[in-house]
Write a protein that holds these residues in place. Structure first.
Motif, PDB file in Angstrom:
ATOM      1  N   THR A  67       0.814  -1.218   0.000  1.00  0.00           N
ATOM      2  CA  THR A  67       0.000   0.000   0.000  1.00  0.00           C
ATOM      3  C   THR A  67       0.845   1.263   0.000  1.00  0.00           C
ATOM      4  OG1 THR A  67      -0.084   0.177   2.424  1.00  0.00           O
ATOM      5  CG2 THR A  67      -1.746  -1.229   1.340  1.00  0.00           C
ATOM      6  N   TYR A 122      -8.783  -2.136  11.228  1.00  0.00           N
ATOM      7  CA  TYR A 122      -8.016  -1.428  10.195  1.00  0.00           C
ATOM      8  C   TYR A 122      -6.693  -2.132   9.920  1.00  0.00           C
ATOM      9  CZ  TYR A 122      -6.464   2.488   7.387  1.00  0.00           C
ATOM     10  OH  TYR A 122      -6.048   3.263   6.339  1.00  0.00           O
ATOM     11  N   HIS A 127      -4.850  -2.335   4.814  1.00  0.00           N
ATOM     12  CA  HIS A 127      -4.723  -0.926   4.450  1.00  0.00           C
ATOM     13  C   HIS A 127      -3.296  -0.401   4.580  1.00  0.00           C
ATOM     14  CE1 HIS A 127      -9.071  -0.824   4.396  1.00  0.00           C
ATOM     15  NE2 HIS A 127      -9.104  -1.286   5.636  1.00  0.00           N
TER      16      HIS A 127
END
Length: 377
Positions: A67, A122, A127
């Motif tokens: 990411t 999360y 992410h």
């Protein structure tokens, strides 16, 4: 052939056409893949620059499974983080190291217990590529969350959370808190002080425990007078309150070691209110050597730890964990014993070489602490 500001976004196909290569070759170069000749790589980079091509981050993450972002999780409320210069310095070091590696920083706080569920979801949701966690408490669930998510993580502070002894050896960066505390108290003893109190941080954090142990080491007793020990919670208000408790319990004390500069400043405030002169009546030593130490009245004798460097080292360790190639040209750091004599702890920069000159092996890092003498003692 530079694209117009409001025109269509340059595509991978346009870069391939300009460079005279295939779309797959451009993708490999843009995403850092191997197997492309240097001359071809240079043609692709020139085409990227000429067209002003910017890779689509979502598409890129599908290819690289990265990411380009790192979560920085501080297990403290937002108000505490932004009122304590320690966190600002550490974040500065982290931010600069990540920015140099073109990696984004995502900052997360723990305001309430319910925040742990949000953070856990999360971190496990793909992410971010990794996490940096610090100011952890003994019952903190964050390390277990990172382990369950399989998320590469580096910690700030010696690990002592529930289950740490069963987990694979974690990577962390810390300062030699115990030795720093010994230096502070030995300095006070050397100045002729005999009733030395200590204001600790929360004893569910390893930095506070290690500094209290260093205080005991310097005094030469495992069980100091309990009237000379108070918890200030690593805040200025806590230091002010703890100093009042100490003066009420042991009015004959002649020195205090406050385990952070913020707490030392709070202690100075109480001492002034009680009519005690510093250092004539009570000598004061802090810990950190951040701005509050120099601003204090009188300026604080304190123990210096390079907080910004510690943040930088945390980020560097994580980047190497994510991409071992980043450690290939690193400055050599031989294996060394840590503050507690534990083997396999490296001094900066956190890369220990295996015997025989083998590949770099990442290891926890312990940085040094140093006494800075000023007018408060």
């Amino acid at each position: 052939m530079v694209s117009e500001p409001n025109g269509p976004r340059p595509t991978l196909e346009a870069v391939a056409a300009l460079a005279g290569v295939s779309r797959a070759t451009v993708s490999r170069v843009v995403n850092g893949g191997a197997g492309v000749r240097a001359a071809v790589q240079e043609r692709v980079r020139e085409a990227v620059a000429e067209l002003g091509y910017v890779p689509n981050s979502a598409a890129r993450s599908l290819v690289t499974r990265r990411t380009g972002a790192v979560a920085v999780v501080i297990a403290e409320p937002e108000t505490r983080v932004f009122s304590d210069p320690f966190f600002g310095r550490q974040l500065r070091g982290i931010s600069r190291e990540l920015a140099a590696a073109d990696t984004q920083l995502l900052l997360m706080f723990v305001e309430h217990r319910a925040d742990y569920d949000r953070i856990g979801r999360y971190l496990s949701g793909g992410h971010v590529d990794g996490a940096l966690m610090f100011s952890l408490h003994r019952d903190d669930p964050l390390p277990a969350m990172a382990e369950r998510a399989g998320l590469p993580t580096v910690y700030g502070g010696r690990p002592d959370w529930a289950g740490a002894e069963r987990a694979p050896r974690p990577l962390y960066v810390d300062t030699d808190n115990r030795d720093g505390a010994r230096q502070a108290v030995r300095h006070l003893l050397g100045r002729g002080r005999r009733r030395i109190a200590v204001i600790t941080g929360p004893l569910d954090q390893t930095s506070a425990v290690d500094r209290l142990d260093g205080y005991r080491d310097a005094l030469g007793t495992p069980e100091p007078d309990p009237r000379l020990i108070a918890d200030g919670g690593f805040t200025a208000q806590g230091g002010e309150r703890a100093m009042a408790e100490l003066l009420d319990a042991a009015p004959d004390l002649d020195a205090v070691f406050a385990c952070s500069d913020l707490m030392a400043n709070g202690a100075l405030r109480t001492l002034r209110a009680r009519g005690r002169r510093v250092p004539q009546d009570v000598a004061v030593v802090g810990y950190d050597d951040l701005e509050p130490a120099a601003w204090a009245d009188p300026p604080l004798t304190t123990v210096r730890q390079d907080v910004e460097e510690m943040g930088r080292l945390m980020a560097r360790l994580l980047l190497r964990l994510l991409d071992p190639r980043k450690g290939d040209g690193a400055e050599r750091a031989d294996r060394a014993e840590g503050a507690d004599g534990a083997p396999g702890v490296a001094r900066v920069p956190g890369v220990a070489r295996v015997p025989g000159g083998g590949p770099a092996e990442l290891a926890p890092v312990i940085t040094g602490a140093r006494l800075v003498v000023r007018e408060s003692t």
